[in-house]
Design an enzyme around this catalytic site. Structure first.
Site, PDB file in Angstrom:
ATOM      1  N   ARG A 166      33.134  40.405  52.576  1.00  0.00           N
ATOM      2  CA  ARG A 166      32.067  40.667  51.607  1.00  0.00           C
ATOM      3  C   ARG A 166      31.044  39.537  51.661  1.00  0.00           C
ATOM      4  O   ARG A 166      31.332  38.404  51.274  1.00  0.00           O
ATOM      5  CB  ARG A 166      32.631  40.794  50.190  1.00  0.00           C
ATOM      6  CG  ARG A 166      31.534  41.035  49.147  1.00  0.00           C
ATOM      7  CD  ARG A 166      32.035  41.560  47.823  1.00  0.00           C
ATOM      8  NE  ARG A 166      32.813  40.610  47.061  1.00  0.00           N
ATOM      9  CZ  ARG A 166      33.175  40.786  45.776  1.00  0.00           C
ATOM     10  NH1 ARG A 166      32.828  41.895  45.152  1.00  0.00           N
ATOM     11  NH2 ARG A 166      33.904  39.880  45.163  1.00  0.00           N
ATOM     12  N   ASP A 444      36.424  35.481  38.038  1.00  0.00           N
ATOM     13  CA  ASP A 444      35.437  35.164  39.061  1.00  0.00           C
ATOM     14  C   ASP A 444      34.061  35.259  38.435  1.00  0.00           C
ATOM     15  O   ASP A 444      33.919  35.349  37.212  1.00  0.00           O
ATOM     16  CB  ASP A 444      35.607  36.058  40.296  1.00  0.00           C
ATOM     17  CG  ASP A 444      35.273  37.525  40.021  1.00  0.00           C
ATOM     18  OD1 ASP A 444      34.836  37.859  38.893  1.00  0.00           O
ATOM     19  OD2 ASP A 444      35.456  38.343  40.938  1.00  0.00           O
TER      20      ASP A 444
END
Length: 522
Positions: A166, A444
């Site tokens: 990603r 996160d």
């Protein structure tokens, strides 16, 4: 390190990463410069279009399915062929790109591992380049790691998970690499370096260059990626459609263009993913400037209700109609050490979440910790095969359900939790860590965004709490001071607190907390 390409000068700051010279080659940087030259102006234009659309939302417009693309939604078409090693994705694990994490994730028993240069990574220059080295070493058969403290050696097992990467979202730039004096997009750098170094090696190993694309907001942003893939495949001599991608549907506008995103990327795309945490953040960011969209405590915004439940079902229906995989989202729970009862409760919540996804028709799911792989695997054993592509939900939610707000109260405890999580995450991020275990959850950037967005929204409208008080600047300042005192002398806590205060009290909502935080990155 300098390379001149058609009057474009590309410069990269040297990196102390072990193996950086093999990544920051003139040829690889030249490829990144080409991507920048061809596509960066469009990227910046699309970011400006987001702000223009936000102005319309602020004026009362609501997201809807575009009338001008009705023919795409109503016609019959399917995505391109899907490689054999992407047909069983029932459990995917995600995490940063440090060598120990990469090895443990690839050896975890999950079907896939998404190596994350985005929300689980703080973009420290040396760490980014070391991550690229680690991923290249995986394909070259050189990946191993010895812990300097314990002496324990880590090596790749015989049957590793399939690797996906990603890159960063469109909004982040990388100040350590410039083309003709302009910083390159982090997305183009992450994508370009990995593709240049690993496309051929991954194909030779029987896999391929596979990516997750984050934070898209429209079919136009997907079309930009499609043009990048066309250019990159031609430039590297790869057959059209070699690059394979899964798009995270983690913004509210994108959820109303899922068919269109699949269509724009149909030669390269294999699926969509419910990026639930960023999706909650996006709901607040795009619609939260209206008092009738005041959100309840974060803990009340669960996937089985309101707009989150609706978008899960619609994603499954959209993907399966087009022959694409419908991936479930991340369960943020992690194992609880030293407390058997708390650990059992956490695992039960993960199990229930994954059973909901498989019942909805999802083809796979995400976990953040290797210990949760067996739990998710057990839940997805309910699938009759490696996926559920033939299954379409009986009910496909419409626009109103896609916008339905969760019910629930706002509490002092919820506000304080938002403060604690956001300030500790920001402190960790500017100190170089992007995935942070806090209070038995893996946080996160996306979950930190929810926290600060809710605080901003609640303060803007002086939202009422369940005890009758209204959220005010005085209350926020008082609770922030008390939470900081309880946290003690954590590294980077003071600059993190100043940044959080600015983000919560500003009149204009900051698009991403990582933009101002990047200026503080050590």
């Amino acid at each position: 390190m300098t390379e001149v390409i058609e009057r474009q000068v590309v410069r990269a700051v040297p990196s102390a990463a072990n193996g950086a010279a093999d990544i920051l080659t003139d040829e690889a940087l030249g490829f990144v410069a080409e991507l920048h030259r061809h596509f960066d102006a469009r990227r910046r234009g699309l970011l400006a279009a987001r702000i223009e659309r936000q102005m319309r939302f602020d004026a009362g417009e609501l997201p809807d399915f575009p009338e001008e693309t009705r023919h795409i939604r109503e016609s019959d078409w399917r995505v391109g062929p899907i490689p054999a090693d992407l047909t069983d994705r029932r459990v995917e694990i995600t995490g940063p790109t440090n060598a120990k994490m990469v090895i443990n994730a690839l050896n975890s028993g999950a079907k896939m591992f998404m190596a994350d240069f985005e929300d689980a990574t703080s973009p420290v220059w040396d760490e980014l380049i070391q991550g690229q080295v680690n991923l290249r070493n995986r394909w070259l058969g050189r990946l191993d790691y010895t812990d300097p403290d314990s002496g324990k050696h880590y090596a790749l097992g015989a049957d590793p998970a399939v690797l996906l990467v990603r890159p960063r979202g469109w909004h982040l730039t990388e100040r350590h690499v410039t083309v003709d004096g302009e910083p390159v997009a982090g997305a183009l750098l992450d994508f370009g370096l990995y593709l240049w170094h690993c496309a051929r090696a991954s194909l030779d190993a029987g896999s391929g260059p596979y990516f997750y694309l984050p934070k898209l907001e429209s079919r136009h942003e997907a079309a930009l990626w499609d043009d990048i893939f066309v250019y990159a495949e031609q430039r590297l001599g790869l057959p059209r459609g070699t690059i394979k991608v899964t798009v995270l549907i983690e913004t509210l506008p994108a959820a109303f263009e899922m068919d269109e995103i699949l269509h724009a990327l149909r030669a390269n795309i294999v699926g969509l993913n419910c990026g639930r945490w960023d999706y909650i953040f996006s709901y607040i960011k795009r619609l939260g400037r209206s008092p009738d969209r005041l959100t309840p405590d974060r803990s009340a915004m669960t996937m089985d209700k309101a707009f989150l439940a609706a978008y899960s079902l619609r994603l499954v229906a959209t993907c399966h109609r087009r022959g694409a995989y419908a991936m479930g989202g991340m369960s943020a729970f992690i194992p609880v050490k030293g407390d058997d009862a708390a650990n059992a409760a956490a695992l039960a919540k993960v199990r229930a979440d994954k059973l909901r996804e498989v019942t909805n028709g999802h083809d796979g799911t995400w976990v953040a910790h290797p210990a949760l792989v067996p739990v998710a695997m057990e839940a997805f054993a309910a699938m009759p095969g490696p996926n559920q592509l033939s299954r379409i939900p009986d009910r496909i939610p419409g626009r109103d359900e896609m916008l339905e707000l969760h019910s629930g109260v706002r509490t002092e405890a919820g506000a304080r939790e938002n403060i604690r999580v956001a300030v500790q995450y920001i402190a960790a991020w500017i100190g170089g860590r992007g995935a942070v275990p806090l209070y038995n959850l893996m946080e996160d950037a996306a979950t930190a965004e929810i926290c600060r967005a809710q605080l901003w929204q609640w303060l803007r409208f002086e939202a009422a709490f369940d005890d009758g008080r209204r959220f005010s600047l005085d209350l926020f300042d008082e609770w922030l001071a008390e939470e900081l005192a309880a946290l003690g002398d954590l590294p980077n806590l003071k600059p993190a607190a100043r940044l959080l205060h600015d983000l919560v009290t500003t009149q204009e909502f900051e698009e991403f907390l990582t933009l101002p935080a990047y200026r503080l990155l050590q």
